[in-house]
Design a protein around this motif. Structure first.
Motif, PDB file in Angstrom:
ATOM      1  N   THR A 232       0.827  -1.201   0.000  1.00 31.98           N
ATOM      2  CA  THR A 232       0.000   0.000   0.000  1.00 31.98           C
ATOM      3  C   THR A 232       0.859   1.247   0.000  1.00 31.98           C
ATOM      4  O   THR A 232       0.459   2.300   0.468  1.00 31.98           O
ATOM      5  CB  THR A 232      -0.920   0.019   1.236  1.00 31.98           C
ATOM      6  OG1 THR A 232      -0.113  -0.095   2.418  1.00 31.98           O
ATOM      7  CG2 THR A 232      -1.902  -1.134   1.191  1.00 31.98           C
ATOM      8  N   GLU A 285     -11.532  -4.405  -9.857  1.00 30.72           N
ATOM      9  CA  GLU A 285     -11.170  -4.908  -8.535  1.00 30.72           C
ATOM     10  C   GLU A 285     -10.241  -6.098  -8.657  1.00 30.72           C
ATOM     11  O   GLU A 285     -10.375  -6.928  -9.567  1.00 30.72           O
ATOM     12  CB  GLU A 285     -12.420  -5.307  -7.746  1.00 30.72           C
ATOM     13  CG  GLU A 285     -13.217  -4.112  -7.246  1.00 30.72           C
ATOM     14  CD  GLU A 285     -14.271  -4.498  -6.234  1.00 30.72           C
ATOM     15  OE1 GLU A 285     -14.962  -3.602  -5.729  1.00 30.72           O
ATOM     16  OE2 GLU A 285     -14.397  -5.722  -5.935  1.00 30.72           O
ATOM     17  N   GLU A 287      -8.962  -8.949  -5.964  1.00 32.04           N
ATOM     18  CA  GLU A 287      -9.059  -9.471  -4.601  1.00 32.04           C
ATOM     19  C   GLU A 287      -9.721  -8.464  -3.661  1.00 32.04           C
ATOM     20  O   GLU A 287      -9.290  -8.268  -2.526  1.00 32.04           O
ATOM     21  CB  GLU A 287      -7.665  -9.856  -4.084  1.00 32.04           C
ATOM     22  CG  GLU A 287      -6.954 -10.912  -4.920  1.00 32.04           C
ATOM     23  CD  GLU A 287      -7.659 -12.264  -4.883  1.00 32.04           C
ATOM     24  OE1 GLU A 287      -8.320 -12.516  -3.879  1.00 32.04           O
ATOM     25  OE2 GLU A 287      -7.537 -13.037  -5.836  1.00 32.04           O
ATOM     26  N   ASN A 289      -9.731  -5.262  -3.864  1.00 31.49           N
ATOM     27  CA  ASN A 289      -9.056  -3.967  -3.840  1.00 31.49           C
ATOM     28  C   ASN A 289      -9.271  -3.259  -5.178  1.00 31.49           C
ATOM     29  O   ASN A 289      -8.902  -3.794  -6.227  1.00 31.49           O
ATOM     30  CB  ASN A 289      -7.550  -4.148  -3.594  1.00 31.49           C
ATOM     31  CG  ASN A 289      -7.268  -4.754  -2.240  1.00 31.49           C
ATOM     32  OD1 ASN A 289      -7.288  -4.079  -1.227  1.00 31.49           O
ATOM     33  ND2 ASN A 289      -7.007  -6.059  -2.225  1.00 31.49           N
ATOM     34  N   PHE A 291      -8.816  -0.817  -8.377  1.00 35.01           N
ATOM     35  CA  PHE A 291      -7.743  -0.096  -9.054  1.00 35.01           C
ATOM     36  C   PHE A 291      -8.312   0.577 -10.297  1.00 35.01           C
ATOM     37  O   PHE A 291      -9.236   0.078 -10.932  1.00 35.01           O
ATOM     38  CB  PHE A 291      -6.562  -1.013  -9.396  1.00 35.01           C
ATOM     39  CG  PHE A 291      -6.877  -2.124 -10.364  1.00 35.01           C
ATOM     40  CD1 PHE A 291      -7.353  -3.345  -9.907  1.00 35.01           C
ATOM     41  CD2 PHE A 291      -6.669  -1.973 -11.718  1.00 35.01           C
ATOM     42  CE1 PHE A 291      -7.626  -4.379 -10.791  1.00 35.01           C
ATOM     43  CE2 PHE A 291      -6.940  -2.993 -12.612  1.00 35.01           C
ATOM     44  CZ  PHE A 291      -7.420  -4.207 -12.143  1.00 35.01           C
ATOM     45  N   SER A 316      -4.540   2.422  -7.173  1.00 39.86           N
ATOM     46  CA  SER A 316      -5.913   2.651  -6.722  1.00 39.86           C
ATOM     47  C   SER A 316      -6.527   3.884  -7.368  1.00 39.86           C
ATOM     48  O   SER A 316      -7.747   4.004  -7.433  1.00 39.86           O
ATOM     49  CB  SER A 316      -5.945   2.809  -5.198  1.00 39.86           C
ATOM     50  OG  SER A 316      -5.147   3.929  -4.795  1.00 39.86           O
ATOM     51  N   THR A 323      -2.432   4.391  -4.078  1.00 33.83           N
ATOM     52  CA  THR A 323      -1.622   3.326  -3.499  1.00 33.83           C
ATOM     53  C   THR A 323      -1.430   2.184  -4.490  1.00 33.83           C
ATOM     54  O   THR A 323      -2.237   1.999  -5.407  1.00 33.83           O
ATOM     55  CB  THR A 323      -2.277   2.778  -2.218  1.00 33.83           C
ATOM     56  OG1 THR A 323      -3.603   2.324  -2.540  1.00 33.83           O
ATOM     57  CG2 THR A 323      -2.357   3.849  -1.153  1.00 33.83           C
ATOM     58  N   VAL A 325      -1.781  -1.376  -5.639  1.00 32.55           N
ATOM     59  CA  VAL A 325      -2.642  -2.510  -5.349  1.00 32.55           C
ATOM     60  C   VAL A 325      -1.876  -3.824  -5.521  1.00 32.55           C
ATOM     61  O   VAL A 325      -2.080  -4.771  -4.779  1.00 32.55           O
ATOM     62  CB  VAL A 325      -3.887  -2.475  -6.264  1.00 32.55           C
ATOM     63  CG1 VAL A 325      -4.749  -3.702  -6.054  1.00 32.55           C
ATOM     64  CG2 VAL A 325      -4.691  -1.212  -6.000  1.00 32.55           C
TER      65      VAL A 325
END
Length: 354
Positions: A232, A285, A287, A289, A291, A316, A323, A325
């Motif tokens: 991150t 996405e 997992e 998270n 982006f 992201s 951040t 990913v």
């Protein structure tokens, strides 16, 4: 920059239409037109222009149809050649003696990584390898799915079985085996869509389907990679936003703007390296998270019109901000860039000396 590009296109069209209109208005009347009603002449001119527009549209459509048909024939020809080659390879392996079960290292349960992913190198998590595959677009994912499916599978002497999360078994297809040692060849039986599957081992507990790149990891093996948390850290490296040049927009991956950075170009002989950026129109996405952009590093073969991915990083935020990913530095296979389109445009920027 998109607005500027769009504006230039509209201005160019406007100048072209203006020039045609001015030329038409400046033509002197013919002998046949003298003495006729001006309104009738205008109507006749408008009809003539409308007819010319229709003819131009028909010509453009015919040209587009011809290009499509040519491309379709080329694809069909390549598909036929690939099928013939696959059948030839299958026949050559069929002529070899079957692999006895007690000498077959493939038998047993494996985890199918799917999506054209290779088993990641030591210290690289499966999640990161999956991200790289998703960013690239996974042209081989369909083949991996048809060959191995997802999740846990078991190679048995008579064929392949999928093991559901509830432990239930689902037969996939019958198979014979050839080879042995570090290479086992699977010959599916019963009208399966692929002709053969060559599996190369990297140690006892890891294997890869040759050419396609589907990864396998033995269930319970000592070489299984453990998932690690995603990084991150802020996106501090890479070109500044002002150094990205918009190359174009594509509908791929839900729509995205494609940028390149000339300042990152490094050439050595017939090879060139360059960074590019995919800025997505919609959130993706990985997992869980999200982006919105991906920065990639490619190597281009200027002599043979091809390229391969060297690294990729997902962010992201838009334009490589926010951040990280996930990222991967697994070197991909060479892929042709064609003679037109976005890949060829990338290659042209990287390989054209200023």
């Amino acid at each position: 920059m998109k607005a500027t590009l769009f504006c230039r296109i509209i201005v160019t069209w406007g100048l072209g239409l203006g020039a045609l209109t001015a030329a038409a208005q400046s033509r002197p009347p013919t002998t046949e037109q003298l003495g006729r009603d001006p309104g009738a002449l205008r109507q006749e001119a408008e009809q003539q222009r409308a007819q010319e527009t229709v003819q131009q549209q028909q010509g453009s459509q015919q040209q587009a149809d011809q290009q499509w048909n040519d491309a379709l024939r080329q694809n069909q020809s390549r598909a036929a050649a690939n099928t013939a080659q696959g059948e030839a390879v299958r026949r050559s392996w069929q002529q070899r003696p079957p692999l006895a079960p007690d000498h077959n290292p493939l038998l047993g349960r494996w985890e199918s990584l799917g999506s054209g992913r290779r088993p990641s190198a030591a210290g690289v998590s499966p999640e990161i390898a999956k991200l790289a595959s998703e960013l690239i677009g996974g042209m081989t994912s369909g083949l991996c799915d048809s060959m191995l499916g997802h999740g846990t599978i078991e190679f048995r002497p008579a064929g392949l079985v999928a093991i559901g999360s509830d432990g239930r078994e689902h037969p996939m297809y019958r198979a014979e085996y050839r080879g042995g040692g570090s290479r086992v060849v699977v010959l599916p039986q019963g009208g399966i869509t692929f002709t053969h599957m060559i599996i190369d081992f990297s140690g006892r507990d890891r294997a890869t389907v040759a050419v396609v790149g589907c990864g396998l990891r033995r269930v319970g093996g000592s070489d299984g990679a453990r998932p690690t948390a995603m990084t991150t850290a802020p996106a501090a490296d890479g070109p500044a936003p002002s150094q990205w040049m918009l190359l174009g927009t594509t509908a791929a991956n839900g729509g995205m703007d494609v940028y390149v950075s000339r300042s990152t170009i490094r050439r050595s002989g017939s090879l060139a390296k360059m960074a590019d950026l995919w800025d997505f129109k919609t959130r993706h996405e990985f997992e869980g998270n999200p982006f919105l952009s991906a920065r990639n590093h490619y190597e281009y073969d200027c002599a043979r019109s091809r390229r391969r991915m060297l690294a990729t990083t997902g962010f992201s935020g838009h334009m490589g901000q926010g951040t990280v990913v996930g990222s991967s530095d697994d070197v991909g296979a060479w892929e042709p860039v064609g003679t037109s389109g976005v890949l060829h445009d990338h290659w042209k920027v990287a390989c054209t000396r200023q």
